[in-house]
Design a protein around this motif. Structure first.
Motif, PDB file in Angstrom:
ATOM      1  N   ASP A 138       0.822  -1.209   0.000  1.00 26.20           N
ATOM      2  CA  ASP A 138       0.000   0.000   0.000  1.00 26.20           C
ATOM      3  C   ASP A 138       0.855   1.258   0.000  1.00 26.20           C
ATOM      4  O   ASP A 138       0.565   2.245  -0.710  1.00 26.20           O
ATOM      5  CB  ASP A 138      -0.925   0.011   1.217  1.00 26.20           C
ATOM      6  CG  ASP A 138      -2.134  -0.899   1.006  1.00 26.20           C
ATOM      7  OD1 ASP A 138      -2.287  -1.409  -0.110  1.00 26.20           O
ATOM      8  OD2 ASP A 138      -2.916  -1.073   1.967  1.00 26.20           O
ATOM      9  N   ALA A 139       1.915   1.223   0.814  1.00 32.34           N
ATOM     10  CA  ALA A 139       2.803   2.394   0.841  1.00 32.34           C
ATOM     11  C   ALA A 139       3.458   2.604  -0.515  1.00 32.34           C
ATOM     12  O   ALA A 139       3.645   3.748  -0.979  1.00 32.34           O
ATOM     13  CB  ALA A 139       3.862   2.211   1.926  1.00 32.34           C
ATOM     14  N   GLU A 140       3.805   1.486  -1.185  1.00 29.70           N
ATOM     15  CA  GLU A 140       4.429   1.609  -2.499  1.00 29.70           C
ATOM     16  C   GLU A 140       3.443   2.162  -3.529  1.00 29.70           C
ATOM     17  O   GLU A 140       3.801   2.969  -4.390  1.00 29.70           O
ATOM     18  CB  GLU A 140       4.951   0.245  -2.946  1.00 29.70           C
ATOM     19  CG  GLU A 140       5.855   0.291  -4.166  1.00 29.70           C
ATOM     20  CD  GLU A 140       7.153   1.050  -3.893  1.00 29.70           C
ATOM     21  OE1 GLU A 140       7.766   1.506  -4.865  1.00 29.70           O
ATOM     22  OE2 GLU A 140       7.538   1.183  -2.707  1.00 29.70           O
ATOM     23  N   ARG A 141       2.188   1.751  -3.449  1.00 31.85           N
ATOM     24  CA  ARG A 141       1.194   2.276  -4.379  1.00 31.85           C
ATOM     25  C   ARG A 141       1.086   3.797  -4.238  1.00 31.85           C
ATOM     26  O   ARG A 141       1.020   4.534  -5.224  1.00 31.85           O
ATOM     27  CB  ARG A 141      -0.163   1.642  -4.093  1.00 31.85           C
ATOM     28  CG  ARG A 141      -0.261   0.150  -4.434  1.00 31.85           C
ATOM     29  CD  ARG A 141      -1.706  -0.303  -4.382  1.00 31.85           C
ATOM     30  NE  ARG A 141      -1.807  -1.758  -4.425  1.00 31.85           N
ATOM     31  CZ  ARG A 141      -2.064  -2.515  -3.367  1.00 31.85           C
ATOM     32  NH1 ARG A 141      -2.216  -1.959  -2.180  1.00 31.85           N
ATOM     33  NH2 ARG A 141      -2.144  -3.821  -3.502  1.00 31.85           N
ATOM     34  N   GLU A 142       1.017   4.234  -2.971  1.00 31.69           N
ATOM     35  CA  GLU A 142       0.907   5.684  -2.742  1.00 31.69           C
ATOM     36  C   GLU A 142       2.129   6.440  -3.277  1.00 31.69           C
ATOM     37  O   GLU A 142       2.013   7.502  -3.909  1.00 31.69           O
ATOM     38  CB  GLU A 142       0.721   5.960  -1.246  1.00 31.69           C
ATOM     39  CG  GLU A 142      -0.599   5.433  -0.689  1.00 31.69           C
ATOM     40  CD  GLU A 142      -0.720   5.673   0.798  1.00 31.69           C
ATOM     41  OE1 GLU A 142       0.196   6.328   1.370  1.00 31.69           O
ATOM     42  OE2 GLU A 142      -1.728   5.223   1.407  1.00 31.69           O
ATOM     43  N   GLN A 143       3.321   5.871  -3.037  1.00 33.59           N
ATOM     44  CA  GLN A 143       4.535   6.528  -3.514  1.00 33.59           C
ATOM     45  C   GLN A 143       4.583   6.577  -5.050  1.00 33.59           C
ATOM     46  O   GLN A 143       4.925   7.614  -5.647  1.00 33.59           O
ATOM     47  CB  GLN A 143       5.767   5.812  -2.981  1.00 33.59           C
ATOM     48  CG  GLN A 143       7.073   6.491  -3.372  1.00 33.59           C
ATOM     49  CD  GLN A 143       8.282   5.691  -2.919  1.00 33.59           C
ATOM     50  OE1 GLN A 143       8.197   4.493  -2.716  1.00 33.59           O
ATOM     51  NE2 GLN A 143       9.415   6.368  -2.773  1.00 33.59           N
ATOM     52  N   LEU A 144       4.214   5.460  -5.680  1.00 29.18           N
ATOM     53  CA  LEU A 144       4.211   5.421  -7.139  1.00 29.18           C
ATOM     54  C   LEU A 144       3.194   6.403  -7.712  1.00 29.18           C
ATOM     55  O   LEU A 144       3.430   7.036  -8.758  1.00 29.18           O
ATOM     56  CB  LEU A 144       3.905   4.004  -7.615  1.00 29.18           C
ATOM     57  CG  LEU A 144       5.020   2.967  -7.385  1.00 29.18           C
ATOM     58  CD1 LEU A 144       4.513   1.565  -7.697  1.00 29.18           C
ATOM     59  CD2 LEU A 144       6.253   3.293  -8.222  1.00 29.18           C
ATOM     60  N   HIS A 145       2.056   6.527  -7.030  1.00 26.43           N
ATOM     61  CA  HIS A 145       1.054   7.478  -7.501  1.00 26.43           C
ATOM     62  C   HIS A 145       1.591   8.911  -7.427  1.00 26.43           C
ATOM     63  O   HIS A 145       1.408   9.720  -8.355  1.00 26.43           O
ATOM     64  CB  HIS A 145      -0.221   7.337  -6.671  1.00 26.43           C
ATOM     65  CG  HIS A 145      -1.419   7.984  -7.285  1.00 26.43           C
ATOM     66  ND1 HIS A 145      -1.650   9.346  -7.226  1.00 26.43           N
ATOM     67  CD2 HIS A 145      -2.457   7.456  -8.013  1.00 26.43           C
ATOM     68  CE1 HIS A 145      -2.761   9.638  -7.844  1.00 26.43           C
ATOM     69  NE2 HIS A 145      -3.288   8.504  -8.353  1.00 26.43           N
ATOM     70  N   GLU A 146       2.277   9.240  -6.338  1.00 24.36           N
ATOM     71  CA  GLU A 146       2.852  10.582  -6.203  1.00 24.36           C
ATOM     72  C   GLU A 146       3.919  10.846  -7.272  1.00 24.36           C
ATOM     73  O   GLU A 146       3.990  11.941  -7.868  1.00 24.36           O
ATOM     74  CB  GLU A 146       3.442  10.746  -4.806  1.00 24.36           C
ATOM     75  CG  GLU A 146       2.388  10.746  -3.688  1.00 24.36           C
ATOM     76  CD  GLU A 146       3.033  10.751  -2.324  1.00 24.36           C
ATOM     77  OE1 GLU A 146       4.299  10.724  -2.249  1.00 24.36           O
ATOM     78  OE2 GLU A 146       2.292  10.777  -1.309  1.00 24.36           O
ATOM     79  N   LEU A 147       4.752   9.829  -7.531  1.00 22.57           N
ATOM     80  CA  LEU A 147       5.796  10.002  -8.544  1.00 22.57           C
ATOM     81  C   LEU A 147       5.206  10.133  -9.944  1.00 22.57           C
ATOM     82  O   LEU A 147       5.686  10.911 -10.775  1.00 22.57           O
ATOM     83  CB  LEU A 147       6.774   8.818  -8.480  1.00 22.57           C
ATOM     84  CG  LEU A 147       7.616   8.741  -7.196  1.00 22.57           C
ATOM     85  CD1 LEU A 147       8.408   7.436  -7.160  1.00 22.57           C
ATOM     86  CD2 LEU A 147       8.562   9.933  -7.104  1.00 22.57           C
ATOM     87  N   ALA A 148       4.142   9.330 -10.192  1.00 25.02           N
ATOM     88  CA  ALA A 148       3.487   9.447 -11.499  1.00 25.02           C
ATOM     89  C   ALA A 148       2.860  10.829 -11.665  1.00 25.02           C
ATOM     90  O   ALA A 148       2.871  11.419 -12.760  1.00 25.02           O
ATOM     91  CB  ALA A 148       2.424   8.353 -11.636  1.00 25.02           C
TER      92      ALA A 148
END
Length: 462
Positions: free
Chosen positions: A40-50
């Motif tokens: 879940d933390a990775e999804r949030e981080q990837l969303h921010e980077l995208a």
């Protein structure tokens, strides 16, 4: 009887069940932690980077876009920005040479609608499971470009594997603590209970000597002490019964021997029939008295005795007992003095109270020497009527006093079999006194003299 599992076996099964449940729970928690914390933390981080990639793309800042992509690569992430109209229009963006696609047709449609897409699946192009976020770049209602930030799941798994040993050690420590608790329960509860069962089995077979060791300080230890005390009491009672049977056998053997011997003499032509008849009568009376005492004691202890309670003057009962035993104390040239309060009244059974007085006087006469003295008194103390019999016999040793009213108990020292009975008389006296709401008290000393008191509640006359 249907076989059953022992408590120890059940405890092992409980330990095994809790251990298995603990392992399953640990695996579930580990997976939940992995999914909730890492993925879940990775999804949030990837969303921010995208989002950052899309912002740089929309701003047309090539340098910033290259910088973000470089940062992602340095961080172990990958990113793509596709704006090729041919690729977007073909609805097969990011198609791999092997025919696998990173973004499929359904996901492209979502992007065309301006929605973000989260991708979690294996992709042959990068030969790894992917976790990624794709965002659309919409201009004039058309899909202008797609930005995609992703990371291989293996890198997330490696991060989780770094934490897994801590979880494994925690699980092993929990199992060790559970095993220690199981051993503690085994030592403090199961073991003593098994020992109690073995001791009770031994008692059922007549072996009372095995005491239970109270090695634990809890309720089971207290139960073990109580069990040991009960076993000791039963053993002592069994010994008393054995001794009683031996004494009774001796006492019955003597009159039976007399009766047999004198019955043979009756067959002689020159027999002294009158004297022999008197001896036979005396011995048969002795046997009858012992049998009656045993029956009386059995009734009193069984609680089957029915009492005919009525208002009685104790002084009259005492005088009747003195008259009934006059032949005995006069035959031994003993002096008997009586000091009786004639106004004392009690509720009771006349025959049983007379039996009490006769038993006490019989004992006093038996243990008082030739020419000795006996004193009988009846007085009031508080709300009690106190009937007291004193003799100047050899006395009773102090260590025997607490036991003289126990059934089958005999005081051999100073009160020999030649002078005493079978050890039942005072037990009967105590039982009758208690059935009348009273009690028996005995005082004596080895220097001489015994005082026996029967205390009964006085009748309340309204």
């Amino acid at each position: 009887m249907k076989p059953y599992r022992s408590v120890a076996t059940k405890l092992w099964l409980l330990f095994a069940g809790i251990s298995v449940a603990g392992v399953v729970l640990l695996m579930f928690v580990a997976y939940s932690v992995y999914d909730a914390v890492y993925v879940d933390a990775e999804r949030e981080q990837l969303h921010e980077l995208a989002e950052a990639l899309r912002g740089a793309y929309l701003a047309g800042d090539e340098e910033k876009l290259e910088g973000i992509i470089g940062f992602l690569e340095d961080s172990g992430l990958d990113a793509l920005a596709i704006d090729d109209p041919m690729v977007l229009g073909a609805a097969l963006p990011l198609q791999a040479p092997e025919g696998d696609v990173i973004i499929n047709f359904e996901e492209r449609e979502q992007l065309a609608q301006g929605e973000a897409v989260v991708i979690e699946r294996r992709n042959a192009y990068v030969d790894a499971d992917l976790v990624g976020v794709a965002l659309p770049v919409i201009e004039s209602g058309n899909l202008r470009a797609i930005v995609f930030a992703y990371r291989p799941v293996s890198e997330l798994s490696q991060a989780f594997m770094n934490v897994l040993p801590i979880l494994a050690v925690s699980g092993l420590l929990a199992l060790a603590a559970l095993y220690a608790i199981r051993r503690r329960i085994q030592k403090e509860f199961i073991g003593p209970v098994v020992e109690l069962r073995n001791a009770s089995d031994a008692m059922a077979k007549g072996r009372f000597e095995g005491a239970v060791k109270a090695s634990v300080h809890n309720e089971v230890g207290d139960l073990g002490q109580s069990f040991s005390a009960m076993a000791a009491s039963i053993r002592e009672e069994d010994e008393k019964k054995r001794e009683f049977l031996q004494n009774l056998s001796h006492e019955l053997r003597t009159p039976l021997s007399y009766m047999k011997g004198y019955s043979e003499l009756l067959q002689q032509p020159d027999a002294d029939y009158r004297n022999i008849a008197a001896i036979l009568y005396r011995e048969s009376e002795r046997m009858e008295r012992m049998v009656s005492q045993i029956l009386d004691l059995t009734k009193l202890e069984g609680g089957n005795e029915e009492m005919a309670y009525e208002l009685l003057a104790l002084s009259e009962i005492a005088l009747s007992a003195i008259d009934n035993t006059a032949v005995k104390w006069r035959g031994k040239q003993q002096r008997l003095e009586a000091d009786l309060d004639e106004e004392l009244l009690v509720y009771g059974d006349e025959d049983r109270l007379l039996q009490v007085l006769v038993n006490l006087l019989d004992n006093a006469i038996a243990y008082t020497p030739q020419g000795g003295s006996i004193a009988v008194s009846l007085r009031k103390e508080g709300e009690e009527a106190v009937l007291e019999v004193n003799d100047n016999g050899p006395g009773i040793p102090e260590q025997h006093l607490p036991h003289v009213a126990e059934r089958f108990y005999r005081v051999e020292k100073g009160r020999t079999r030649a002078g005493g009975g079978a050890g039942i008389g005072l037990s009967i006296v105590k039982g009758i006194a208690e059935m009348h709401g009273g009690r028996l008290e005995v005082e004596s000393s080895e220097s001489g003299g015994t005082c026996v008191q029967v205390r009964l509640p006085m009748a309340v006359i309204s």
